[in-house]
Write a protein that holds these residues in place. Structure first.
Motif, PDB file in Angstrom:
ATOM      1  N   ILE A 192       0.334  -1.471   0.058  1.00 58.14           N
ATOM      2  CA  ILE A 192       0.184  -0.388  -0.280  1.00 58.14           C
ATOM      3  C   ILE A 192       1.061   1.227   0.273  1.00 58.14           C
ATOM      4  O   ILE A 192       1.899   1.581   0.213  1.00 58.14           O
ATOM      5  N   GLU A 193       0.405   2.106  -1.002  1.00 56.61           N
ATOM      6  CA  GLU A 193       1.804   3.123  -0.815  1.00 56.61           C
ATOM      7  C   GLU A 193       0.386   3.792  -0.471  1.00 56.61           C
ATOM      8  O   GLU A 193      -0.639   5.105  -1.133  1.00 56.61           O
ATOM      9  N   TYR A 194       0.795   4.847   1.050  1.00 54.20           N
ATOM     10  CA  TYR A 194      -0.915   5.621   1.619  1.00 54.20           C
ATOM     11  C   TYR A 194      -0.084   7.094   1.498  1.00 54.20           C
ATOM     12  O   TYR A 194       1.290   7.617   1.475  1.00 54.20           O
ATOM     13  N   VAL A 195      -1.006   8.115   0.772  1.00 54.33           N
ATOM     14  CA  VAL A 195      -0.297   9.740   0.668  1.00 54.33           C
ATOM     15  C   VAL A 195      -1.615  10.051   0.661  1.00 54.33           C
ATOM     16  O   VAL A 195      -2.572  10.109   0.388  1.00 54.33           O
ATOM     17  N   SER A 196      -1.335  11.111   1.751  1.00 51.17           N
ATOM     18  CA  SER A 196      -2.048  12.085   2.359  1.00 51.17           C
ATOM     19  C   SER A 196      -1.463  12.926   2.957  1.00 51.17           C
ATOM     20  O   SER A 196      -0.404  12.827   4.001  1.00 51.17           O
ATOM     21  N   PRO A 197      -1.718  14.708   2.718  1.00 56.55           N
ATOM     22  CA  PRO A 197      -1.129  15.409   3.939  1.00 56.55           C
ATOM     23  C   PRO A 197      -1.696  15.792   4.970  1.00 56.55           C
ATOM     24  O   PRO A 197      -1.139  16.309   5.629  1.00 56.55           O
ATOM     25  N   ARG A 198      -2.420  15.326   5.872  1.00 61.08           N
ATOM     26  CA  ARG A 198      -2.982  15.165   6.476  1.00 61.08           C
ATOM     27  C   ARG A 198      -1.626  14.070   7.703  1.00 61.08           C
ATOM     28  O   ARG A 198      -1.272  13.807   9.086  1.00 61.08           O
ATOM     29  N   ARG A 199      -0.944  13.375   7.158  1.00 60.66           N
ATOM     30  CA  ARG A 199       0.181  12.243   7.713  1.00 60.66           C
ATOM     31  C   ARG A 199      -0.367  11.577   8.742  1.00 60.66           C
ATOM     32  O   ARG A 199      -0.333  11.441   9.974  1.00 60.66           O
ATOM     33  N   MET A 200      -1.284  10.808   8.598  1.00 62.64           N
ATOM     34  CA  MET A 200      -2.631   9.788   9.475  1.00 62.64           C
ATOM     35  C   MET A 200      -1.998   8.489   9.266  1.00 62.64           C
ATOM     36  O   MET A 200      -2.895   7.616   9.354  1.00 62.64           O
ATOM     37  N   SER A 201      -0.801   8.215   8.621  1.00 56.82           N
ATOM     38  CA  SER A 201      -0.641   7.135   8.330  1.00 56.82           C
ATOM     39  C   SER A 201      -0.969   5.291   9.240  1.00 56.82           C
ATOM     40  O   SER A 201      -0.923   4.978   9.481  1.00 56.82           O
ATOM     41  N   GLY A 202      -0.190   6.251  10.632  1.00 59.51           N
ATOM     42  CA  GLY A 202      -0.584   5.446  11.567  1.00 59.51           C
ATOM     43  C   GLY A 202      -2.162   5.353  11.195  1.00 59.51           C
ATOM     44  O   GLY A 202      -2.031   3.530  12.137  1.00 59.51           O
ATOM     45  N   LEU A 203      -2.953   5.587  11.461  1.00 60.35           N
ATOM     46  CA  LEU A 203      -4.883   5.387  11.380  1.00 60.35           C
ATOM     47  C   LEU A 203      -4.834   3.857  10.560  1.00 60.35           C
ATOM     48  O   LEU A 203      -5.661   3.277  10.665  1.00 60.35           O
ATOM     49  N   ALA A 204      -3.750   4.514   9.182  1.00 63.23           N
ATOM     50  CA  ALA A 204      -4.415   2.822   8.259  1.00 63.23           C
ATOM     51  C   ALA A 204      -3.495   1.996   8.113  1.00 63.23           C
ATOM     52  O   ALA A 204      -4.170   1.204   8.115  1.00 63.23           O
ATOM     53  N   VAL A 205      -3.033   2.010   9.401  1.00 64.74           N
ATOM     54  CA  VAL A 205      -1.680   0.134   9.635  1.00 64.74           C
ATOM     55  C   VAL A 205      -2.649   0.197  10.723  1.00 64.74           C
ATOM     56  O   VAL A 205      -2.656  -1.250  10.987  1.00 64.74           O
ATOM     57  N   GLU A 221       3.909  12.072   5.108  1.00 63.15           N
ATOM     58  CA  GLU A 221       2.758  12.123   3.638  1.00 63.15           C
ATOM     59  C   GLU A 221       2.663  10.952   2.633  1.00 63.15           C
ATOM     60  O   GLU A 221       1.461  10.908   1.903  1.00 63.15           O
ATOM     61  N   ARG A 222       3.782  10.302   2.687  1.00 58.76           N
ATOM     62  CA  ARG A 222       3.609   9.118   1.642  1.00 58.76           C
ATOM     63  C   ARG A 222       4.621   7.849   2.449  1.00 58.76           C
ATOM     64  O   ARG A 222       5.676   8.092   3.184  1.00 58.76           O
ATOM     65  N   VAL A 223       3.844   7.037   3.039  1.00 53.43           N
ATOM     66  CA  VAL A 223       3.737   6.084   3.454  1.00 53.43           C
ATOM     67  C   VAL A 223       3.733   4.121   2.471  1.00 53.43           C
ATOM     68  O   VAL A 223       2.530   4.714   2.321  1.00 53.43           O
ATOM     69  N   LYS A 224       4.379   3.988   2.975  1.00 54.52           N
ATOM     70  CA  LYS A 224       4.661   2.481   2.010  1.00 54.52           C
ATOM     71  C   LYS A 224       4.503   1.318   2.974  1.00 54.52           C
ATOM     72  O   LYS A 224       5.058   0.909   4.793  1.00 54.52           O
ATOM     73  N   ILE A 225       3.124   0.879   3.449  1.00 53.71           N
ATOM     74  CA  ILE A 225       2.937   0.242   4.191  1.00 53.71           C
ATOM     75  C   ILE A 225       3.027  -1.594   3.274  1.00 53.71           C
ATOM     76  O   ILE A 225       1.944  -2.258   2.499  1.00 53.71           O
ATOM     77  N   HIS A 226       3.374  -2.633   3.900  1.00 55.38           N
ATOM     78  CA  HIS A 226       4.017  -4.314   3.214  1.00 55.38           C
ATOM     79  C   HIS A 226       2.369  -4.900   4.311  1.00 55.38           C
ATOM     80  O   HIS A 226       3.349  -4.730   5.127  1.00 55.38           O
ATOM     81  N   VAL A 227       1.924  -5.191   3.030  1.00 55.40           N
ATOM     82  CA  VAL A 227       1.180  -6.554   4.135  1.00 55.40           C
ATOM     83  C   VAL A 227       1.451  -7.650   3.551  1.00 55.40           C
ATOM     84  O   VAL A 227       1.206  -7.882   2.401  1.00 55.40           O
ATOM     85  N   ARG A 228       1.817  -8.934   3.737  1.00 57.05           N
ATOM     86  CA  ARG A 228       1.839  -9.908   4.450  1.00 57.05           C
ATOM     87  C   ARG A 228       0.809 -11.571   4.789  1.00 57.05           C
ATOM     88  O   ARG A 228       0.985 -11.141   5.552  1.00 57.05           O
ATOM     89  N   ARG A 229       0.266 -12.348   3.932  1.00 59.82           N
ATOM     90  CA  ARG A 229      -0.419 -13.122   4.415  1.00 59.82           C
ATOM     91  C   ARG A 229       0.312 -14.346   4.878  1.00 59.82           C
ATOM     92  O   ARG A 229       0.955 -14.903   3.734  1.00 59.82           O
ATOM     93  N   SER A 230       0.659 -14.511   6.332  1.00 58.80           N
ATOM     94  CA  SER A 230       1.194 -16.208   5.964  1.00 58.80           C
ATOM     95  C   SER A 230       0.530 -17.048   4.914  1.00 58.80           C
ATOM     96  O   SER A 230      -0.579 -17.286   5.458  1.00 58.80           O
TER      97      SER A 230
END
Length: 180
Positions: free
Chosen positions: A130-143, A170-179
Motif C-alpha cells: 500500500i502506498e498511503y498518500v495524504s497531507p494529513r500524515r495519519m498513516s498510523g490510522l491506516a496501519v 505524507e507518503r508511507v509504504k505499508i507492506h502487508v503479507r499473509r502467511s
C-alpha cells in the motif's frame, strides 16, 4: 476531517477511558464550544489537537494512538460500507478494493472530505504493498485499520503489517503479507 470520525473518536475515548477524559480532551484542545456532528466536516487540526492532548495525557505516542483508533474503527467502517463489500473478500482483498469502492464513494458523496489515496499493488495472492498518500500524515490510522481488518476477518495471527515511512509521513509504504 469527517464528523463521523470525530464521533467515533469520542466513543473510542469514552470506552477505553471514560466520559470525563473526553471532556478534558475537548477542553484542553479548545474545542469545548463545538457540538460535533457526524455529518459535518471539521478542520483536521481538531483531530490533531485531540490526539496530541490524548498522547500527553496517556504517555502513549500519537502514532500509536492513531493505530489503536484505526483498529477500533474497523467494525463501524465495515458496517457503513457493507453494501460495497463482497462476501468472499478477506483482509487483502478488502485493502486492494478500498480505493475504488469506499474511498470513491466518500469522494463522490462528500466533496469536502478527502480520504487518503491508497495506491495498492498486489504482489501475490498473499502479499500487497500500500502506498498511503495524504497531507494529513495519519498513516498510523491506516496501519491500525489494516490490523483491524485482519482481526475482523479472523486473520490477525496470519497478517504481518510493516510500515515504512518517508516524505515526512505524507507518503508511507505499508507492506502487508499473509502467511500460508
Amino acid at each position: 476531517m469527517h464528523g463521523s470520525i470525530i464521533t467515533l473518536l469520542k466513543r473510542y475515548v469514552q470506552t477505553q477511558y471514560d466520559h470525563s477524559t473526553w471532556v478534558k480532551l475537548v477542553e484542553l484542545s479548545g474545542l469545548d464550544k463545538i457540538e460535533f456532528n457526524h455529518k459535518s466536516v471539521y478542520p483536521d487540526e481538531h483531530v490533531y489537537a485531540l490526539v496530541g492532548h490524548a498522547a500527553e495525557m496517556t504517555g502513549i505516542p500519537a502514532e500509536e494512538l492513531h493505530e489503536k483508533f484505526g483498529e477500533y474503527l474497523v467494525p463501524d467502517l465495515m458496517y457503513m460500507y457493507q453494501k460495497l463489500v463482497r462476501p468472499e473478500w478477506k483482509t487483502l482483498d478488502m485493502i486492494e478494493h478500498t480505493e475504488l469502492t469506499m474511498h470513491k464513494q466518500v469522494r463522490q458523496e462528500h466533496a469536502d472530505n478527502a480520504p487518503p489515496v491508497l495506491d495498492v499493488t498486489r504482489i501475490s495472492e498473499n502479499e500487497l504493498m500500500i502506498e498511503y498518500v495524504s497531507p494529513r500524515r495519519m498513516s498510523g490510522l491506516a496501519v491500525g485499520i489494516v490490523r483491524g481488518l485482519a482481526i475482523y476477518y479472523d486473520e490477525a495471527d496470519r497478517i504481518d503489517v510493516m510500515p515504512t515511512t518517508y516524505d515526512n509521513g505524507e507518503r508511507v509504504k505499508i507492506h502487508v503479507r499473509r502467511s500460508a
